[in-house]
Design an enzyme around this catalytic site. Sequence first.
Site, PDB file in Angstrom:
ATOM      1  N   ASN A 307       1.076  -1.270  -0.176  1.00 19.36           N
ATOM      2  CA  ASN A 307       0.098  -0.027   0.027  1.00 19.36           C
ATOM      3  C   ASN A 307       0.855   1.367  -0.127  1.00 19.36           C
ATOM      4  O   ASN A 307       0.953   2.056   0.971  1.00 19.36           O
ATOM      5  CB  ASN A 307      -1.062  -0.141   1.180  1.00 19.36           C
ATOM      6  CG  ASN A 307      -2.167   0.881   0.982  1.00 19.36           C
ATOM      7  OD1 ASN A 307      -2.088   1.619   0.049  1.00 19.36           O
ATOM      8  ND2 ASN A 307      -3.115   0.780   1.964  1.00 19.36           N
ATOM      9  N   HIS A 338      -6.360   2.287  11.815  1.00 14.97           N
ATOM     10  CA  HIS A 338      -7.131   1.168  11.184  1.00 14.97           C
ATOM     11  C   HIS A 338      -8.219   0.665  12.345  1.00 14.97           C
ATOM     12  O   HIS A 338      -9.230   0.092  11.943  1.00 14.97           O
ATOM     13  CB  HIS A 338      -6.274   0.008  11.204  1.00 14.97           C
ATOM     14  CG  HIS A 338      -5.589   0.061   9.746  1.00 14.97           C
ATOM     15  ND1 HIS A 338      -4.176   0.497   9.875  1.00 14.97           N
ATOM     16  CD2 HIS A 338      -5.846  -0.653   8.658  1.00 14.97           C
ATOM     17  CE1 HIS A 338      -3.914   0.437   8.759  1.00 14.97           C
ATOM     18  NE2 HIS A 338      -4.554  -0.238   7.651  1.00 14.97           N
TER      19      HIS A 338
END
Length: 435
Positions: A307, A338
């Site tokens: 990512n 997250h």
Amino acid sequence: MDWLQQFFLHPVSLYQGAAFPFALLFNYLCIMDSFSTRARYLFLLAGGGALALAAMGSFALLVFIPAFCTVVLVSSLGPQEVHRRTFFFQMSWQTLCHLGLHYTEYYLQETPSTRFYITLSSLMLLTQRVTSLSLDICEGKVEAAVGGIQSRSSLSEHLCKALPYFSYLLFFPALLGGPLCSFQRFQARVQGPSSLCSRISFWALTWKGLQILGLECLKLALSRVVSEGAGLTGCQQLECIYVMWSTAGLFKLTYYSHWILDDSLLQAAGFGAGLSSSPGEEGYIPDADIWTLETTHRISLFARKWNQSTAQWLRRLIFQHSRSWPLLQTFAFSAWWHGLHPGQVLGFFCWAVMVEADYLIHTFANLFIRSRPVRLLYRALTWVHTQLIIAYIMLAVEVRSLSSVWLLCNSYNSFFPMLYCILLFLLLKTKHKFN
């Protein structure tokens, strides 16, 4: 395996695919001289609002409200304080939404709405754009309309000044996924003359479509293998290693497919690699570098390439501003961003320790391994170990329940990160003696 089904049932890809014709339409309209800059901003903003309502329903308010508040803060605060205020507000808002997810999952023992999951994912991407914009203003890369809200200008003038910010925070090609696009790059694309609008390479889009098709076929084949297996709850001893590896492979294929689709949508709208960067600005960074991720024997390199745009964002936001323990602070913030689920806390802490061990292990190996055959053997063994550690981290991050985290920790799979922890301890002592 409910958590595994939950991971793959997100309809984000369907909404991204539905937005694809509108991205092509936007790129086509930009070539037309009659499509003004304000019309471009409005098209992107209207598309983002429509896509949010279609994908999130009433939960779209959880994205609209922080976007509006960010524009107010950016338009009313000075460059020196805008980043701190917007960062605190955006992370507080996102944390409250994640706490709502925790309350539903862990306290009420209910499965949250799929729309709520999509909303949280969009909020995380919004946090990237908000903090990237505020950092650009704080560092002088972007000139903000300071005092715009407090001035005596008319309402229409206020809205005109705020339109680029609204459009950037909610523009539809990046609302549900995709690499982070800086405000400078976004503004250059929208305000650029029609003669400089990037032409779409249909061969490139076709190649990406074929990649997605191939990944989906591999995912379908591997999903059958995983579904027919015992799973973490039924595996025994060394069988758990195979279950972990195959399940993590399924996760990776899903991520790769999503990232290529998101990248294709941005390219279709003209925000991809074909757009030239301004001086001092990093170029377009796609999220998926599949070859490097699957061939590297370095956990640290995997962390930088996984990512990629998010890794660059975390480096700029946290790592470069941390005076002590920057690596640990970066992974700790990533766990916070997250949602701080139990598995995420374990997974990101483990990842930070593994990266630190990776640096020391390969530094010592480069000093003492001279023979080419031994070096090839070393690379092969560390590649296998890297893939297994990454699989362990990925399962820890993706599982939701405490029972699944405990099963993973109590399996034979814990041997792989424990080995690197022991090597880290021994090499730190050796390094201290050398110093």
